[in-house]
Design an enzyme around this catalytic site. Structure first.
Site, PDB file in Angstrom:
ATOM      1  N   HIS A   1       4.819   6.718   7.861  1.00 53.31           N
ATOM      2  CA  HIS A   1       4.032   5.506   7.556  1.00 53.31           C
ATOM      3  C   HIS A   1       4.233   4.993   6.144  1.00 53.31           C
ATOM      4  O   HIS A   1       3.660   3.975   5.778  1.00 53.31           O
ATOM      5  CB  HIS A   1       2.546   5.755   7.806  1.00 53.31           C
ATOM      6  CG  HIS A   1       1.807   6.363   6.647  1.00 53.31           C
ATOM      7  ND1 HIS A   1       2.206   7.510   5.996  1.00 53.31           N
ATOM      8  CD2 HIS A   1       0.664   5.966   6.022  1.00 53.31           C
ATOM      9  CE1 HIS A   1       1.356   7.801   5.035  1.00 53.31           C
ATOM     10  NE2 HIS A   1       0.412   6.896   5.025  1.00 53.31           N
TER      11      HIS A   1
ATOM     12  N   GLY B   1       7.069   1.117   0.815  1.00 52.92           N
ATOM     13  CA  GLY B   1       7.326   2.068  -0.267  1.00 52.92           C
ATOM     14  C   GLY B   1       6.220   1.949  -1.293  1.00 52.92           C
ATOM     15  O   GLY B   1       5.090   1.574  -0.986  1.00 52.92           O
TER      16      GLY B   1
ATOM     17  N   GLU C   1       2.185  -7.624  -0.716  1.00 54.08           N
ATOM     18  CA  GLU C   1       3.457  -7.562  -1.444  1.00 54.08           C
ATOM     19  C   GLU C   1       4.410  -8.611  -0.895  1.00 54.08           C
ATOM     20  O   GLU C   1       4.588  -8.717   0.318  1.00 54.08           O
ATOM     21  CB  GLU C   1       4.060  -6.158  -1.289  1.00 54.08           C
ATOM     22  CG  GLU C   1       5.346  -5.943  -2.061  1.00 54.08           C
ATOM     23  CD  GLU C   1       5.797  -4.481  -1.985  1.00 54.08           C
ATOM     24  OE1 GLU C   1       5.086  -3.609  -2.521  1.00 54.08           O
ATOM     25  OE2 GLU C   1       6.849  -4.219  -1.383  1.00 54.08           O
TER      26      GLU C   1
END
Lengths: 483, 140
Positions: free
Chosen positions: A406, A381, A209
């Site tokens: 986590h 997220g 990401e």
């Protein structure tokens, strides 16, 4: 089923299921959550799984559960348990099949506004250079003797072979190498799977990401971590691929006999375990560490490939395109650590399954630049929502075996997510919000929809309020690559 | 009228689970394989690519079921094979159970989902008159 009235409220953010809840519990369970979060997980089985985990022989202190908890198998996801070393047990199911699944965060000096016109190309290049998907082979294929070296040296192997620099190693949990790894304890099948998949991302919830550092909450810690507001960062989430899955499969099967031999009674066979000072326990420890080192090397190779993508897209166009390591850490692992128990330092084996180490300021093993701040704690997220960078706090050592959450934690099953969410519609929605998507399958994308996860901001609020970790920076996704 | 053999997906927050049923243990193993391949989204070629025999002995049917499914997971990922025609015999012995399974399989063209492992989590093979059933949780 565990009910709210079975728990003792310690504070607004901390609850206890006492040992008296069930006769076979050896220790209590401590849960970090709000009342509302607890109510939401009462029927998903995760609390029952935490109580089952509290029956393991040799546990020291409570089993701890993080606010991103959800139903797993054997242990709950978000669970932390510490057993006496070496006479206590080690449980492969308390670490998980994806041994050393973890997250690596790298930061750049590229301003988001300058990068925006290039994000589409960047997503494509990342997708090209970082192989992802079900059963996809990696960018390398190594011989078995070379694979043995990977399993012994971990990130150091990557460094020796030009895939990492010295700062990468210094800014990795355990410097990217667990000592006493034993490739001889890893089966030929596991090695076969590993040698084909090294340097690959995999599928499921694994991702790469690109984020923009949206808010800096603690500027001193952000500076120490190398995070600059408004600049691009990159997260890599993956683990030990088929090698780790096979190691866990092999030893869960082998330990079925071990628990009979050691006359260990368990409420769930997925919790099978063996004393760490037994031949079975030593063999698993050696194999698990070998798989963990494979995962450290795997993330380094992927980071190297991601750096190549950044170079191809930004070199000569933007300053500050080099990706510097912020931190790399495990969230499925078992490690021998020293913790204070009853006022004395004691060696314990900390099982973290869906939980992140969160050592505070001054903790041993942290690089000089993190001694004042505490260790970076990476909390990804879901692909449409924020991720967080936190800093470990000293209180985590007393309250949670030096651990924190986590991620966001799932709330919706994959099957339900696929029924309720269309992958192509989700992709359009995310791209409409400025998030580039490269996904191997639309159904896989739907399974990982943000709606399938808890609110990561609420999860982070709890670990911050409980002083396990403090907020440093919030990241916003701008490009996501999924297998 | 429900079939005497089959599988059905069950809800699970993060992983995947199926309920499997068949008239006998050997049939249960074949249905469990079918259910697992369905979770994987396995797409196979038309021609038989491999014929294998899987033999194992264990203290109970649960350990044999996990061993059998673990073998298929390895063969799917390691050798790109899926076994769609499965005939087996499971028999009780003084020490537990023996299993022998003859399998015909095809090349695995693609899988849409990775199954990491078949777990023992709350795994129990229940046997009634003329019916066996089990619930299996897979790590995905």
């Amino acid at each position: 089923m565990i009910r709210l009235q079975d728990m003792i409220r310690i504070s607004d953010y901390e609850w206890e299921i006492p040992r008296s809840r069930r006769a076979d519990m050896r220790v209590p369970v401590r849960i970090f959550a709000t009342r509302k979060m607890l109510e939401n997980v009462l029927d998903d089985g995760s609390l029952e799984q935490a109580v089952n985990s509290a029956t393991l022989p040799g546990l020291i202190g409570p089993v701890v559960v993080m606010p991103d908890m959800h139903q797993g198998y054997g242990f709950p996801i978000g669970g932390v348990a510490a057993t006496a070393y070496p006479q206590g047990v080690i449980s492969p199911g308390g670490i998980g099949y994806d041994i050393n699944c973890g997250v690596c965060l790298l930061a750049s000096g590229i301003e988001f506004d300058a990068a925006r016109p290039h994000l589409d190309t960047l997503a494509t290049r990342l997708n090209t250079h970082c192989p992802s998907g079900v059963g996809v082979e990696g960018v390398l294929r190594v011989t078995v003797p070379e694979l043995d070296r990977v399993m012994i040296e971990g990130a150091r192997w990557a460094f020796k072979n030009g895939y990492a620099n010295e700062q990468d190693l210094a800014r990795t949990e355990e410097n990217g190498c667990l000592e006493d790894a034993d490739p001889a304890a890893v089966s030929d099948r596991a090695k076969q799977r590993g040698r084909e998949q090294i340097g690959s991302l995999g599928a499921g919830n694994h991702f790469i990401e690109v984020d923009v550092i949206e808010d800096v909450v603690d500027s001193a810690a952000a500076a120490a971590f190398g995070l600059r507001q408004g600049c691009l960062a990159l997260q890599i989430h993956c683990g030990s691929r088929g090698l780790g899955h096979q190691v866990c499969t092999d030893y869960v099967q082998e330990f079925q006999a071990a628990v009979r031999r050691f006359r260990i009674e368990l409420p769930d066979r997925e919790l099978v375990c063996a004393p760490m000072d037994s031949p079975e326990g030593r063999a698993y420890l050696g194999a698990m560490r070998a798989a963990a080192n494979f995962a450290f090397a795997n993330r380094r190779i992927l980071a190297h490939s991601a750096r190549r993508a950044f170079e191809e897209v930004f070199a000569g166009k933007e300053k500050g395109w080099h990706l510097s390591q912020v931190y790399d850490l495990a969230h499925n692992i078992g490690k021998v650590e020293t913790h204070i128990v009853d006022g004395k330092p004691v060696k314990v084996c900390v099982h973290r399954k869906g939980a992140t180490r969160a050592f505070g300021p001054g903790a041993p093993g942290l690089p000089q630049e993190f001694r004042q701040t505490g260790q970076p704690v990476l909390v990804p997220g879901s692909m449409g929502t924020s991720s967080w960078v936190l800093a470990g706090m000293e209180a985590s050592m007393r309250r949670s075996w030096g651990s924190s959450c986590h991620g966001a934690g799932r709330v919706m099953s994959r099957a339900k997510a696929k029924r309720e969410i269309r992958g192509d519609a989700l992709r359009r929605d995310l791209e409409g919000r400025g998030i580039m998507i490269r996904a191997g399958s639309m159904s896989g994308l739907a399974e990982e929809a943000p709606a399938a996860y808890k609110d990561v901001d609420a999860v982070v609020e709890i670990v911050a309020a409980a002083s396990l970790a403090r907020k440093v920076a919030r990241l916003r996704p701008v490009a996501v690559i999924k297998g | 009228m429900p079939s005497d053999r089959g599988f059905k997906e069950l809800p699970h927050t993060a992983d995947r689970a199926i309920r499997v049923w068949a008239p006998d243990p050997a049939g249960l193993f074949a249905e469990a394989a079918r259910g697992m391949y369905a979770l994987m989204g396995a797409r196979t070629g038309a021609k038989t690519a491999s014929i294998r025999t899987f033999e194992s002995a264990g203290p109970d049917l649960e350990s044999l079921l996990v061993a059998f499914l673990s073998e298929l997971i390895y063969l799917a990922e390691g050798e790109r094979l899926a076994f769609t025609r499965i005939r087996g015999r499971a028999g009780e012995t003084a020490e537990g159970w023996d299993l022998k399974v003859d399998m015909e399989g095809e090349s695995l063209l693609s899988m849409s989902k990775s199954v990491k492992a078949a777990t023992y989590h709350h795994l129990r093979v229940n046997r009634f008159a003329g019916r066996c059933e089990a619930e299996i949780v897979f790590d995905v």
